[in-house]
Design an enzyme around this catalytic site. Structure first.
Site, mmCIF file in Angstrom:
data_model
loop_
_atom_site.group_PDB
_atom_site.id
_atom_site.type_symbol
_atom_site.label_atom_id
_atom_site.label_comp_id
_atom_site.label_asym_id
_atom_site.label_seq_id
_atom_site.Cartn_x
_atom_site.Cartn_y
_atom_site.Cartn_z
ATOM 1 N N ARG A 123 0.818 -1.233 0.000
ATOM 2 C CA ARG A 123 0.000 0.000 0.000
ATOM 3 C C ARG A 123 0.849 1.280 0.000
ATOM 4 N NH1 ARG A 123 -2.756 -3.173 3.653
ATOM 5 N NH2 ARG A 123 -4.669 -4.043 2.807
ATOM 6 N N LYS A 145 3.241 11.628 -11.211
ATOM 7 C CA LYS A 145 2.376 10.769 -12.026
ATOM 8 C C LYS A 145 3.129 9.469 -12.265
ATOM 9 C CE LYS A 145 -0.624 13.508 -14.994
ATOM 10 N NZ LYS A 145 -0.916 13.767 -16.411
ATOM 11 N N GLU A 187 9.632 17.657 -24.540
ATOM 12 C CA GLU A 187 8.997 18.244 -23.348
ATOM 13 C C GLU A 187 9.534 19.662 -23.095
ATOM 14 O OE1 GLU A 187 6.574 16.561 -22.215
ATOM 15 O OE2 GLU A 187 7.005 14.411 -22.353
ATOM 16 N N LYS A 229 7.610 22.716 -13.920
ATOM 17 C CA LYS A 229 6.878 21.485 -13.550
ATOM 18 C C LYS A 229 6.547 21.496 -12.056
ATOM 19 C CE LYS A 229 5.354 17.204 -14.438
ATOM 20 N NZ LYS A 229 5.837 15.954 -14.966
ATOM 21 N N GLU A 239 -4.291 17.098 -11.253
ATOM 22 C CA GLU A 239 -4.769 17.468 -12.590
ATOM 23 C C GLU A 239 -6.280 17.685 -12.662
ATOM 24 O OE1 GLU A 239 -2.633 15.671 -15.921
ATOM 25 O OE2 GLU A 239 -4.485 15.750 -17.064
ATOM 26 N N ARG A 243 -2.928 21.873 -14.369
ATOM 27 C CA ARG A 243 -1.930 20.871 -14.784
ATOM 28 C C ARG A 243 -2.188 20.320 -16.185
ATOM 29 N NH1 ARG A 243 0.884 16.122 -11.082
ATOM 30 N NH2 ARG A 243 2.233 15.363 -12.739
ATOM 31 N N ASN A 247 -0.324 18.796 -21.135
ATOM 32 C CA ASN A 247 -0.676 17.804 -22.152
ATOM 33 C C ASN A 247 -0.603 18.335 -23.581
ATOM 34 O OD1 ASN A 247 -1.109 15.787 -20.267
ATOM 35 N ND2 ASN A 247 -3.229 16.389 -19.938
ATOM 36 N N HIS A 254 0.535 10.754 -27.843
ATOM 37 C CA HIS A 254 0.268 9.424 -27.274
ATOM 38 C C HIS A 254 -0.314 8.486 -28.327
ATOM 39 C CE1 HIS A 254 0.036 10.475 -22.682
ATOM 40 N NE2 HIS A 254 1.271 10.388 -23.126
ATOM 41 N N HIS A 267 8.263 8.395 -26.721
ATOM 42 C CA HIS A 267 7.344 9.382 -26.160
ATOM 43 C C HIS A 267 7.692 10.809 -26.605
ATOM 44 C CE1 HIS A 267 4.551 11.219 -23.409
ATOM 45 N NE2 HIS A 267 5.521 12.004 -22.992
HETATM 46 N N1 LIG Z 1 5.257 10.681 -15.252
HETATM 47 C C1 LIG Z 1 5.302 11.732 -16.027
HETATM 48 O O1 LIG Z 1 4.927 12.828 -15.647
HETATM 49 C C2 LIG Z 1 5.862 11.580 -17.413
HETATM 50 C C3 LIG Z 1 6.170 12.713 -18.162
HETATM 51 C C4 LIG Z 1 6.746 12.535 -19.419
HETATM 52 C C5 LIG Z 1 7.015 11.258 -19.889
HETATM 53 N N2 LIG Z 1 6.691 10.175 -19.134
HETATM 54 C C6 LIG Z 1 7.000 8.809 -19.592
HETATM 55 O O2 LIG Z 1 8.399 8.680 -19.720
HETATM 56 C C7 LIG Z 1 8.680 7.646 -20.658
HETATM 57 C C8 LIG Z 1 9.785 8.079 -21.599
HETATM 58 O O3 LIG Z 1 10.939 8.310 -20.854
HETATM 59 P P1 LIG Z 1 12.393 8.412 -21.530
HETATM 60 O O4 LIG Z 1 12.299 9.212 -22.755
HETATM 61 O O5 LIG Z 1 13.319 8.815 -20.466
HETATM 62 O O6 LIG Z 1 12.641 6.924 -22.056
HETATM 63 P P2 LIG Z 1 13.352 5.629 -21.450
HETATM 64 O O7 LIG Z 1 13.121 5.521 -20.003
HETATM 65 O O8 LIG Z 1 12.908 4.504 -22.315
HETATM 66 O O9 LIG Z 1 14.891 5.894 -21.701
HETATM 67 C C9 LIG Z 1 15.353 6.002 -23.014
HETATM 68 C C10 LIG Z 1 16.569 5.116 -23.294
HETATM 69 O O10 LIG Z 1 17.732 5.746 -22.793
HETATM 70 C C11 LIG Z 1 18.546 4.816 -22.090
HETATM 71 N N3 LIG Z 1 19.249 5.593 -21.073
HETATM 72 C C12 LIG Z 1 18.722 6.134 -19.946
HETATM 73 N N4 LIG Z 1 19.641 6.896 -19.323
HETATM 74 C C13 LIG Z 1 20.790 6.816 -20.049
HETATM 75 C C14 LIG Z 1 22.077 7.397 -19.910
HETATM 76 N N5 LIG Z 1 22.356 8.272 -18.943
HETATM 77 N N6 LIG Z 1 23.013 7.093 -20.835
HETATM 78 C C15 LIG Z 1 22.711 6.255 -21.876
HETATM 79 N N7 LIG Z 1 21.505 5.697 -22.057
HETATM 80 C C16 LIG Z 1 20.547 5.980 -21.160
HETATM 81 C C17 LIG Z 1 17.579 3.788 -21.579
HETATM 82 O O11 LIG Z 1 18.199 2.546 -21.397
HETATM 83 C C18 LIG Z 1 16.526 3.734 -22.677
HETATM 84 O O12 LIG Z 1 16.905 2.808 -23.669
HETATM 85 C C19 LIG Z 1 7.374 7.328 -21.352
HETATM 86 O O13 LIG Z 1 6.863 6.126 -20.861
HETATM 87 C C20 LIG Z 1 6.476 8.478 -20.947
HETATM 88 O O14 LIG Z 1 5.123 8.124 -20.928
HETATM 89 C C21 LIG Z 1 6.127 10.324 -17.912
HETATM 90 ZN ZN LIG Z 2 5.238 13.807 -21.945
#
Ligand SMILES: NC(=O)c1ccc[n+]([C@@H]2O[C@H](COP(=O)([O-])OP(=O)(O)OC[C@H]3O[C@@H](n4cnc5c(N)ncnc54)[C@H](O)[C@@H]3O)[C@@H](O)[C@H]2O)c1
Ligand SMILES: [Zn+2]
Length: 365
Positions: A123, A145, A187, A229, A239, A243, A247, A254, A267
């Protein structure tokens, strides 16, 4: 060295985002200061593990933490219930209880998945975010989130669950491939368009420096974006109001990700293309001047996109949109700019205009 601390003033438990360079030596002491207990499950992906896991685990052990390391394959498809179940099993088998902490070491995928684990295991256990991609550092690690995907839609199962603190060490960005830097810029540009015209203008002058991970430029970006942020999250944690502006570019973004099976389009790439399509909708609705539209598109076009959209079908994108959470009672809801630095929520956009905007980005990529 910690160079900046940003406060996220959410009601229940405000927390800090620490930003700096070469910060590892300070992590253990900070965790102790913040009341993190001995059991720490470090969740990461194989790529990040090969670069950063060993020194981190060694460091934590030095400070008396008992670590369980969970290394999963990289990629959006790991943000799933199936993966979560396996992780829960490892934590239960290790005897981790309510006083355990989940430490997310990685990009947004690891952050969202680990956050979901932390929010639900016993939990809710403590969560520490250690973002390693530009996207995660400027956006996903802040704001609470957390979610996993369902085969029928992205981020469908999740919670609002804030971390104890966020540890943003910019020195890890040196190993990030260019494609991931472009994702972060999705972003980053978004923040400029939605609330910060001077920052947008700064990006027009400095986007190449950010692409080259120039330390000073990245520091400016981190401080500005984390600040935005943090402010928006503090005002509207769940949200129900402001917030939603975050989007922009995401309604179509998406849907592009989903239509590509979460493999073809990342993404941040979806957000970049989504912002082009949604700016086009805003211009066609007469909300956004051609001049402002052209500025937004010109900045995005300077960011080299590595994904191919030519194989996507408009039908699949529209279908994905209709399942999205941002559809309110069957109405498609868009966050659209009316100038650089300001957006409005718009409902009931004509489906033929949506289709036309999608077709335009599919043609140009
Ligand atoms: N929670 C939120 O508010 C929020 C906001 C925006 C995006 N997201 C989510 O985030 C995700 C995308 O995140 P992302 O773009 O970071 O992708 P990711 O987590 O897939 O990372 C991208 C790639 O980079 C590699 N990597 C990570 N750090 C590294 C480093 N320092 N050196 C070399 N390689 C590295 C990873 O192994 C991966 O292959 C999506 O699922 C999206 O929906 C969430
Ligand atoms: Zn995003």
């Amino acid at each position: 060295m910690i160079q900046r601390t940003i406060n996220v003033a959410v009601k229940e438990r405000p927390y800090s985002v620490y930003v700096g360079n070469d910060m590892l030596a300070l992590l253990g002491p900070t965790m102790r200061e913040q009341g993190v207990k001995d059991d720490v499950a470090v969740i990461t992906d194989a790529t990040v593990a090969s670069l950063y896991l060993d020194p981190l685990v060694k460091h934590l052990r030095h400070y008396g933490f008992r670590t369980l390391t969970i290394v999963i394959p990289p990629g959006e498809r790991q943000k799933s219930i199936a993966r979560s179940t396996k992780i829960f099993t490892s934590m239960i088998e290790e005897g981790f209880g309510r006083s355990a902490t989940v430490l997310a070491l990685g990009g947004g995928v690891i952050g969202d998945l680990s956050g979901f684990i932390a929010a639900t295991y016993h939990r809710g256990v403590a969560l520490v975010q250690v973002p390693t991609t530009l996207l995660a550092q400027v956006d996903s690690s802040i704001g609470g989130k957390v979610a996993v995907n369902h085969p029928l839609g992205k981020n469908m199962i999740g919670a609002f669950y804030q971390p104890r603190f966020v540890w943003t060490d910019m020195s890890v960005l040196g190993t990030l491939p260019l494609r991931e830097i472009t994702c972060g810029l999705g972003e980053i540009v978004k923040y400029g368009v939605i609330v910060d015209a001077p920052f947008f203008e700064w990006l027009e002058q400095n986007v190449d420096k950010v692409l080259g991970i120039d330390n000073e430029a990245v520091m400016h970006v981190q401080a500005t974006c984390s600040g935005i942020k943090a402010r928006i999250t503090s005002e509207d944690e769940k949200e129900t109001g402001i917030r939603v502006v975050l989007n922009f570019g995401h309604t179509i973004g998406h849907a592009l990700e989903a239509a590509g099976g979460y493999r073809l389009i990342k993404h941040g790439e979806g957000v970049l293309l989504g912002m082009i399509a949604e700016s086009h909708i805003a211009r066609e609705l007469g909300m956004l001047s051609t001049e402002a539209h052209d500025r937004i598109v010109a900045l995005i076009r300077r960011i080299p996109l590595k994904c191919s959209v030519s194989r996507l079908r408009p039908r699949d994108i529209i279908d994905a949109m209709s399942r999205d959470k941002k559809t309110v009672s069957g109405k498609k809801r868009f966050v659209l700019p009316d100038r650089v630095g300001h957006v409005e929520v718009v409902e009931n956009v004509d489906p033929s205009l949506i289709r036309e905007s999608i077709k335009r980005i599919l043609k140009k990529g």
